[in-house]
Design an enzyme around this catalytic site. Structure first.
Site, PDB file in Angstrom:
ATOM      1  N   LYS A 104       0.947  -1.191  -0.014  1.00 58.48           N
ATOM      2  CA  LYS A 104      -0.048  -0.031  -0.196  1.00 58.48           C
ATOM      3  C   LYS A 104       0.936   1.479  -0.118  1.00 58.48           C
ATOM      4  O   LYS A 104       0.511   2.118  -0.807  1.00 58.48           O
ATOM      5  CB  LYS A 104      -1.028   0.135   1.122  1.00 58.48           C
ATOM      6  CG  LYS A 104      -2.081   1.099   1.348  1.00 58.48           C
ATOM      7  CD  LYS A 104      -3.067   0.758   2.146  1.00 58.48           C
ATOM      8  CE  LYS A 104      -2.816   1.088   3.533  1.00 58.48           C
ATOM      9  NZ  LYS A 104      -3.810   1.581   4.447  1.00 58.48           N
ATOM     10  N   SER A 138       7.206   9.315  12.316  1.00 57.19           N
ATOM     11  CA  SER A 138       6.031   9.425  11.243  1.00 57.19           C
ATOM     12  C   SER A 138       6.580   9.368   9.894  1.00 57.19           C
ATOM     13  O   SER A 138       7.094  10.391   9.618  1.00 57.19           O
ATOM     14  CB  SER A 138       5.050  10.496  11.723  1.00 57.19           C
ATOM     15  OG  SER A 138       3.876  10.329  10.668  1.00 57.19           O
ATOM     16  N   ASP A 186       1.965  -0.687  12.173  1.00 53.94           N
ATOM     17  CA  ASP A 186       0.721  -1.148  11.914  1.00 53.94           C
ATOM     18  C   ASP A 186       0.367  -2.780  11.946  1.00 53.94           C
ATOM     19  O   ASP A 186      -0.571  -3.160  11.768  1.00 53.94           O
ATOM     20  CB  ASP A 186       0.687  -1.154  10.310  1.00 53.94           C
ATOM     21  CG  ASP A 186       0.473   0.403   9.655  1.00 53.94           C
ATOM     22  OD1 ASP A 186      -0.232   1.313  10.527  1.00 53.94           O
ATOM     23  OD2 ASP A 186       0.914   0.792   8.702  1.00 53.94           O
TER      24      ASP A 186
END
Length: 449
Positions: free
Chosen positions: A28, A174, A327
């Site tokens: 993704k 991040s 994740d």
């Protein structure tokens, strides 16, 4: 996926051995970046293996709205005729990014140094997520953001008409924030420097180099220093998207906890900034091996073979590993429930601001299924006993990874596990039900009779 419509409950039952080959979808993260960077070239970028989940399809629609010609040729093959750095047209409609935090933040960065204005929205989950962590550094380039209280969507960004290069230290680990800044830096003259104290996934840096940007990455005592020269002429590329390690996590983890299982997951990207889960599982005693290790498109790739591992034990996951597996903590907590002993997961406050508060979502659901869980602001702990009663209906909270994690739990729990809404799964893994069913899982739509 929209946050509207009728919820679709899904139930997972204890199954026999999982066996076969799991062809998981394309990565993704790389799919998003392929479309965006392709749109910022002059010429045609060709992509194979693109993930055709809702999140990425929303990004494709957004690139069309900004003037790129994006074409679906079928079977994961796409092309993007770009408009060049700084060439985005002003969209004539609101950009709906659905459930995708990655998509909206990267697109904001890409348009922030173009002299245009765009308004962004998403589903209920995305509209609740903080955007100030991205709009604050974009303001340093000269962009202006106006949105709801707390910097939440819907939000309008007015791109900088005379952008300035910046030096920016990312305050939290991040990859989305770092990538938004780097994409914005493409439209600013001169040299932009981004510093991250803890390395995060580096797909953006690798792909910028592949598209011809002048970028340098240096690891120092202060952290990783990334230097990018602005206003390059990016060169279109042919991109073969590797298969997504975050999606691979679900058949891999299911095979580890379902007795008798033996599953092969081929062609998985093993970028060191993404492979923390697999390292952690092996430290827990998982029978997980890498086969046919190779490099494709500048990314390390291997076939993963996962076999049932009844003797796994809990461990303390190093906090510095969190960025490389952020994740995957939901499904790791499922494996931890079937291991023996305590699995400690510190340094994970980022999980509080994902599609949902993933620590709370998993803690509440696991407790309802009979698992002992403790949690704090930036940590959680699962007490594994080797068996899980199950039997609960848990909330997915519009979060694809929560829904899939509990479907994996139900494959090995003593009684079925139901999620109240399985629709979010299509955002990242549209073939999840079919793929897991082909391996032998017993998934059904609806609550158990």
């Amino acid at each position: 996926m929209s946050g509207h419509g009728t919820p679709i409950p899904m139930t997972s039952r204890r199954c026999g051995p999982l066996a076969g080959t799991a062809q998981v979808p394309g990565d993704k993260s790389i799919s998003h970046r392929s479309l965006i960077l392709g749109a910022m070239c002059v010429g045609t970028t060709r992509i194979t293996g693109l993930l055709e989940g809702d999140d990425v399809l929303d990004t494709a629609r957004a690139m069309r709205a900004f003037g790129a010609r994006v074409t679906d040729h079928g079977d994961g093959a796409w092309s993007v005729e770009g408009v060049g750095v700084g060439g985005f047209a002003e969209p004539d409609r609101v950009i709906d990014c659905g459930n995708s935090g990655t998509g909206v933040r990267l697109i904001m960065g890409a348009m922030a140094t173009a002299p245009i204005t765009a308004t962004f929205t998403g589903d209920a989950s995305l509209n609740a997520r903080p955007m100030g962590r991205v709009t604050d550094p974009l303001a340093l380039f000269g962009a202006r953001a106006t949105g709801r209280a707390g910097g939440r969507l819907p939000l309008t960004i007015e791109g900088a008409r005379d952008p300035l290069p910046v030096q920016y230290t990312v305050p939290v680990p991040s990859a989305q924030v770092k990538s938004a800044v780097l994409l914005a830096a493409l439209g600013a003259p001169g040299e932009t420097i981004v510093i991250e104290r803890e390395p995060t996934r580096d797909h953006t840096e690798r792909m910028l180099a592949g598209f011809g940007a002048e970028i340098e990455v240096e690891d120092t005592d202060e952290g990783r220093i990334i230097t990018l020269q602005g206003q390059p002429e990016l060169q279109p590329q042919d991109i073969a998207v590797p298969r997504d390690p975050s999606s691979a996590a679900f058949p891999v983890c299911a095979a580890l906890i379902v007795p008798g299982s033996d599953v092969l997951v081929p062609g998985i990207g093993l970028n060191p900034t993404r492979a923390g889960l697999f390292t952690t599982l092996r430290e827990m005693g998982a029978d997980l091996t890498y086969e046919n290790e190779r490099e494709e498109g500048g990314e390390p790739v291997a076939d993963l073979r996962a076999r049932h591992s009844p003797d796994m034990t809990g461990i303390r996951v190093p906090p510095e590993r969190a960025a490389s597996m952020i994740d995957e903590y939901p499904v790791l907590s499922v494996v931890a429930a079937f291991a023996r002993g305590t699995t400690d997961m510190p340094g994970v406050k980022e999980l509080r601001v994902k599609e949902s508060d993933r620590i709370d979502a998993m803690a509440q659901g696991l407790r309802a299924c009979g698992v002992a869980v403790e949690d704090g602001p930036d940590w959680w702990r699962v007490e594994g006993t080797g068996a899980v009663p199950g039997g609960a209906t848990v909330e997915s909270r519009l979060d694809h990874r929560i829904a899939m994690a509990f479907m994996v739990l139900g494959m090995a729990s003593e009684t079925p596990v139901t999620v109240d809404d399985g629709r979010p799964i299509t955002t990242s893994f549209p073939i999840f039900e079919t793929l897991m069913g082909d391996l032998g899982a017993q998934l059904e739509r609806g609550a158990p009779a």
